[in-house]
Design a protein around this motif. Sequence first.
Motif, mmCIF file in Angstrom:
data_model
loop_
_atom_site.group_PDB
_atom_site.id
_atom_site.type_symbol
_atom_site.label_atom_id
_atom_site.label_comp_id
_atom_site.label_asym_id
_atom_site.label_seq_id
_atom_site.Cartn_x
_atom_site.Cartn_y
_atom_site.Cartn_z
ATOM 1 N N LEU A 56 -4.546 44.429 -44.348
ATOM 2 C CA LEU A 56 -4.063 46.015 -44.753
ATOM 3 C C LEU A 56 -5.105 46.721 -43.946
ATOM 4 C CD1 LEU A 56 -2.099 47.789 -46.351
ATOM 5 C CD2 LEU A 56 -3.928 47.809 -48.098
ATOM 6 N N LEU A 57 -6.358 46.498 -44.202
ATOM 7 C CA LEU A 57 -7.586 47.402 -43.453
ATOM 8 C C LEU A 57 -7.681 47.379 -42.028
ATOM 9 C CD1 LEU A 57 -10.272 47.089 -46.087
ATOM 10 C CD2 LEU A 57 -8.662 48.958 -45.774
ATOM 11 N N GLY A 59 -4.881 46.325 -40.090
ATOM 12 C CA GLY A 59 -4.050 46.890 -39.665
ATOM 13 C C GLY A 59 -4.208 48.390 -39.481
ATOM 14 N N LEU A 60 -5.060 48.983 -40.366
ATOM 15 C CA LEU A 60 -5.223 50.339 -40.365
ATOM 16 C C LEU A 60 -6.224 50.889 -38.789
ATOM 17 C CD1 LEU A 60 -5.754 51.556 -43.785
ATOM 18 C CD2 LEU A 60 -3.814 51.838 -42.408
ATOM 19 N N GLN A 68 0.038 48.329 -36.188
ATOM 20 C CA GLN A 68 -0.764 49.079 -37.365
ATOM 21 C C GLN A 68 0.220 48.941 -38.462
ATOM 22 O OE1 GLN A 68 -1.640 53.167 -36.899
ATOM 23 N NE2 GLN A 68 -3.710 52.678 -37.367
ATOM 24 N N SER A 72 -0.338 46.049 -41.614
ATOM 25 C CA SER A 72 -0.372 46.719 -42.786
ATOM 26 C C SER A 72 0.423 46.364 -43.687
ATOM 27 C CB SER A 72 -0.908 48.224 -42.810
ATOM 28 O OG SER A 72 -1.773 48.490 -42.033
#
Length: 135
Positions: A56-57, A59-60, A68, A72
């Motif tokens: 998740l992080l 992807g950010l 992204q 995420s």
Amino acid sequence: MPLSEHEQRMLDQIERALYAEDPKFANTVRQTNPAVHYKRWIIKAGLGFVIGVVLLLAGLLIGNPVMQVLISVLGFIVMLACFLWGANAWRKAAGGGGEAAAAAAEPRQRRKGGGRPGMMNRFEERWRRRQEGNE
């Protein structure tokens, strides 16, 4: 719920057949505790949850907006799946399960028909009295 005598004899017969066929496997199965498996599942689910957070992080931090979102969302799905897997293993390790849910539902079913009359019971009683009065 205890087993009947017939069921107990059948279980003993199956156990003896298992020992005769594969004694090493039978000893391994007999010595393992199911709680150990559930604890392993909880640990694996926790690691999977951490991997989901990392995804998740990560992807950010990616510059491409499409990647992204995809990474995420994948991280969130991994986190959710691992959380559910771990919660299920936690419940089983604590001794919960189908029997606990059935026992929790049983008092509601008992109250529904008896005890204090509910709205449906009052309607049914009125209907019955009307039918008896018209006959």
